[in-house]
Design a protein around this motif. Structure first.
Motif, PDB file in Angstrom:
ATOM      1  N   GLN A 124      86.635 115.775 112.214  1.00  0.00           N
ATOM      2  CA  GLN A 124      86.673 114.811 111.123  1.00  0.00           C
ATOM      3  C   GLN A 124      86.923 115.504 109.786  1.00  0.00           C
ATOM      4  OE1 GLN A 124      83.487 112.082 111.403  1.00  0.00           O
ATOM      5  NE2 GLN A 124      84.003 110.944 109.561  1.00  0.00           N
ATOM      6  N   ARG A 125      87.695 114.852 108.934  1.00  0.00           N
ATOM      7  CA  ARG A 125      87.920 115.376 107.586  1.00  0.00           C
ATOM      8  C   ARG A 125      86.641 115.248 106.766  1.00  0.00           C
ATOM      9  NH1 ARG A 125      93.171 116.397 106.551  1.00  0.00           N
ATOM     10  NH2 ARG A 125      94.723 115.457 107.929  1.00  0.00           N
ATOM     11  N   GLU A 126      86.361 116.272 105.980  1.00  0.00           N
ATOM     12  CA  GLU A 126      85.171 116.257 105.142  1.00  0.00           C
ATOM     13  C   GLU A 126      85.578 116.024 103.689  1.00  0.00           C
ATOM     14  OE1 GLU A 126      82.138 116.300 106.196  1.00  0.00           O
ATOM     15  OE2 GLU A 126      82.676 116.635 108.299  1.00  0.00           O
ATOM     16  N   PRO A 127      84.926 115.071 103.001  1.00  0.00           N
ATOM     17  CA  PRO A 127      85.252 114.846 101.585  1.00  0.00           C
ATOM     18  C   PRO A 127      84.949 116.085 100.759  1.00  0.00           C
ATOM     19  CG  PRO A 127      83.247 113.669 102.210  1.00  0.00           C
ATOM     20  CD  PRO A 127      83.839 114.199 103.476  1.00  0.00           C
ATOM     21  N   SER A 128      85.862 116.418  99.861  1.00  0.00           N
ATOM     22  CA  SER A 128      85.709 117.635  99.068  1.00  0.00           C
ATOM     23  C   SER A 128      85.495 117.329  97.590  1.00  0.00           C
ATOM     24  CB  SER A 128      86.944 118.527  99.240  1.00  0.00           C
ATOM     25  OG  SER A 128      86.840 119.690  98.456  1.00  0.00           O
ATOM     26  N   VAL A 129      86.403 116.547  97.004  1.00  0.00           N
ATOM     27  CA  VAL A 129      86.323 116.237  95.574  1.00  0.00           C
ATOM     28  C   VAL A 129      86.765 114.799  95.344  1.00  0.00           C
ATOM     29  CG1 VAL A 129      86.762 118.634  94.878  1.00  0.00           C
ATOM     30  CG2 VAL A 129      88.673 117.038  95.130  1.00  0.00           C
ATOM     31  N   ILE A 130      86.532 114.337  94.114  1.00  0.00           N
ATOM     32  CA  ILE A 130      86.996 113.013  93.695  1.00  0.00           C
ATOM     33  C   ILE A 130      87.997 113.184  92.559  1.00  0.00           C
ATOM     34  CG2 ILE A 130      86.351 110.790  92.699  1.00  0.00           C
ATOM     35  CD1 ILE A 130      83.568 111.172  93.838  1.00  0.00           C
ATOM     36  N   ILE A 131      89.170 112.608  92.724  1.00  0.00           N
ATOM     37  CA  ILE A 131      90.133 112.579  91.625  1.00  0.00           C
ATOM     38  C   ILE A 131      89.806 111.362  90.766  1.00  0.00           C
ATOM     39  CG2 ILE A 131      92.558 112.392  90.985  1.00  0.00           C
ATOM     40  CD1 ILE A 131      93.279 113.617  93.664  1.00  0.00           C
ATOM     41  N   LYS A 132      89.530 111.616  89.496  1.00  0.00           N
ATOM     42  CA  LYS A 132      89.207 110.524  88.576  1.00  0.00           C
ATOM     43  C   LYS A 132      90.488 110.085  87.876  1.00  0.00           C
ATOM     44  CE  LYS A 132      85.590 109.262  87.690  1.00  0.00           C
ATOM     45  NZ  LYS A 132      84.744 108.193  88.294  1.00  0.00           N
ATOM     46  N   TYR A 135      91.113 104.888  89.164  1.00  0.00           N
ATOM     47  CA  TYR A 135      90.327 104.581  90.349  1.00  0.00           C
ATOM     48  C   TYR A 135      89.866 105.909  90.928  1.00  0.00           C
ATOM     49  CZ  TYR A 135      95.344 104.829  90.995  1.00  0.00           C
ATOM     50  OH  TYR A 135      96.659 105.170  90.858  1.00  0.00           O
ATOM     51  N   ASP A 136      88.844 105.868  91.732  1.00  0.00           N
ATOM     52  CA  ASP A 136      88.347 107.082  92.373  1.00  0.00           C
ATOM     53  C   ASP A 136      89.109 107.321  93.672  1.00  0.00           C
ATOM     54  OD1 ASP A 136      86.572 107.306  90.353  1.00  0.00           O
ATOM     55  OD2 ASP A 136      84.798 106.732  91.502  1.00  0.00           O
ATOM     56  N   ILE A 137      89.601 108.545  93.845  1.00  0.00           N
ATOM     57  CA  ILE A 137      90.305 108.916  95.072  1.00  0.00           C
ATOM     58  C   ILE A 137      89.571 110.098  95.693  1.00  0.00           C
ATOM     59  CG2 ILE A 137      92.480 109.676  96.085  1.00  0.00           C
ATOM     60  CD1 ILE A 137      93.891 108.513  93.636  1.00  0.00           C
ATOM     61  N   VAL A 138      89.031 109.888  96.867  1.00  0.00           N
ATOM     62  CA  VAL A 138      88.324 110.955  97.576  1.00  0.00           C
ATOM     63  C   VAL A 138      89.317 111.694  98.461  1.00  0.00           C
ATOM     64  CG1 VAL A 138      86.434 111.518  99.148  1.00  0.00           C
ATOM     65  CG2 VAL A 138      86.205 109.592  97.567  1.00  0.00           C
ATOM     66  N   ILE A 160      87.594 115.727  89.588  1.00  0.00           N
ATOM     67  CA  ILE A 160      88.775 116.400  89.040  1.00  0.00           C
ATOM     68  C   ILE A 160      89.435 115.430  88.077  1.00  0.00           C
ATOM     69  CG2 ILE A 160      91.050 117.350  89.544  1.00  0.00           C
ATOM     70  CD1 ILE A 160      90.026 118.346  92.166  1.00  0.00           C
ATOM     71  N   ILE A 161      89.579 115.854  86.842  1.00  0.00           N
ATOM     72  CA  ILE A 161      90.201 114.994  85.836  1.00  0.00           C
ATOM     73  C   ILE A 161      91.490 115.648  85.340  1.00  0.00           C
ATOM     74  CG2 ILE A 161      88.013 113.967  85.138  1.00  0.00           C
ATOM     75  CD1 ILE A 161      87.901 115.816  82.780  1.00  0.00           C
ATOM     76  N   GLY A 162      92.362 114.811  84.797  1.00  0.00           N
ATOM     77  CA  GLY A 162      93.609 115.330  84.241  1.00  0.00           C
ATOM     78  C   GLY A 162      94.754 115.397  85.231  1.00  0.00           C
ATOM     79  N   ILE A 163      94.590 114.814  86.428  1.00  0.00           N
ATOM     80  CA  ILE A 163      95.672 114.785  87.416  1.00  0.00           C
ATOM     81  C   ILE A 163      96.420 113.462  87.282  1.00  0.00           C
ATOM     82  CG2 ILE A 163      96.262 114.831  89.865  1.00  0.00           C
ATOM     83  CD1 ILE A 163      95.250 117.487  88.905  1.00  0.00           C
ATOM     84  N   ASN A 164      97.704 113.530  86.995  1.00  0.00           N
ATOM     85  CA  ASN A 164      98.518 112.324  86.847  1.00  0.00           C
ATOM     86  C   ASN A 164      99.189 111.984  88.178  1.00  0.00           C
ATOM     87  OD1 ASN A 164      98.023 112.021  84.023  1.00  0.00           O
ATOM     88  ND2 ASN A 164      99.518 113.650  83.617  1.00  0.00           N
ATOM     89  N   LEU A 165      98.933 110.786  88.662  1.00  0.00           N
ATOM     90  CA  LEU A 165      99.524 110.331  89.918  1.00  0.00           C
ATOM     91  C   LEU A 165     100.468 109.166  89.642  1.00  0.00           C
ATOM     92  CD1 LEU A 165      96.332 110.384  92.179  1.00  0.00           C
ATOM     93  CD2 LEU A 165      98.099 112.140  91.989  1.00  0.00           C
ATOM     94  N   GLN A 166     101.605 109.170  90.335  1.00  0.00           N
ATOM     95  CA  GLN A 166     102.604 108.126  90.127  1.00  0.00           C
ATOM     96  C   GLN A 166     102.207 106.808  90.786  1.00  0.00           C
ATOM     97  OE1 GLN A 166     105.198 108.633  88.086  1.00  0.00           O
ATOM     98  NE2 GLN A 166     104.418 110.716  87.771  1.00  0.00           N
TER      99      GLN A 166
END
Length: 271
Positions: A124-132, A135-138, A160-166
């Motif tokens: 199983q994949r283990e959650p590592s971080v949340i992209i803020k 919306y929250d992306i685990v 993790i902040i400052g990540i721009n997603l399209q």
């Protein structure tokens, strides 16, 4: 006499040629016979294995490791496989179908347990971080998006902040982002040398990839863009110094050869 000898030699040569031809023909016929026997036996064996009730799947076992959320997977696999012949089930197709539907699974292994059972194991994949973002992306360490699950304790995951997603990536999609890869590399170093265990990693700011910031407990590390390991070794030396009280520090700038330690500003109250 010489002419008689030549005639005799020709007769012997012709006889040898006929004998060799007969031998070759006999070998060819024997080969064709054996090939036919092999094909016939193989066909009958395959027909037996794929039609015998002895090899009809009667059970599917999914090792869920106590994960209740995956309990329905066993029911789905039973509906899919039970009553089918164990040799006619495409194991790769089953594994791909499971991974496609359950994005939280990193690896799926499907195997036959003869004579009549299918067994499914997974990692199983283990959650590592949340992209803020909006919306929250685990995500996990591999940058794969996990489904939003109420059982994931997000309070224990660094942000993790400052990540721009399209776009909003769906569960199971791997996010292709160089800044995100750089940030996860840094977080991996924080975990590997134990800093993430001794301090709470509140967030990693990747809005400026030339100067990535990490907030540990109540102070900030300025780490630049690379050489994270050597910079964090320097931080460990500072944090282990009994003369340094980290509670009084605003930030530690490790980008340059000479470390800069900035204390918290003390507000003065006029009487």
């Amino acid at each position: 006499m010489p002419r008689a000898r030549k005639t005799a030699k020709k007769k012997v040569s012709a006889k040898n040629t006929r004998n060799n031809t007969k031998k070759n023909l006999a070998v060819l016929l024997l080969f064709l016979f054996l090939a036919g026997v092999i094909v016939f036996v193989s066909y009958e064996a395959w027909n037996f294995f794929t039609s015998s009730p002895f090899f009809t799947i009667k059970d599917v076992r999914v090792n869920t490791n106590g994960n209740v959320a995956l309990s329905k997977l066993e029911r789905e696999m039973k509906d899919l496989c039970v009553s089918k012949n164990i040799f006619l089930v495409d194991l790769n197709w089953v594994a791909d179908s499971v991974k496609k539907e359950y994005s939280q699974l990193k690896k799926v292994e499907v195997r036959r347990v003869f004579p009549s059972k299918i067994e499914i194991n997974f990692i199983q994949r283990e959650p590592s971080v949340i992209i803020k973002a909006n919306y929250d992306i685990v995500i996990d360490d591999d940058r794969t998006v996990l489904a939003n699950d109420d059982k994931i304790d997000k309070s224990k995951l660094p942000r993790i902040i400052g990540i721009n997603l399209q776009h909003y990536p769906p569960p199971g999609e791997r996010i292709d982002s160089a800044p995100l890869a750089q940030t996860l590399n840094l977080y991996g170093v924080l975990k590997a040398n134990g800093i993430a265990g001794r301090f709470k990693v509140n967030y990693i700011d990747a809005s400026n990839t030339s100067n990535i910031l990490v907030k540990l407990d109540d102070f900030i590390l300025k780490l630049g863009r690379d050489n994270f390991l050597s910079k964090l070794v320097k931080f460990e030396e500072i944090s282990s110094d009994p003369k340094v009280n980290l509670k009084d520090i605003d930030y530690i700038d490790l980008r340059f050869e000479e470390t800069v330690i900035s204390p918290k500003k003390v507000s003065s109250v006029k009487s």
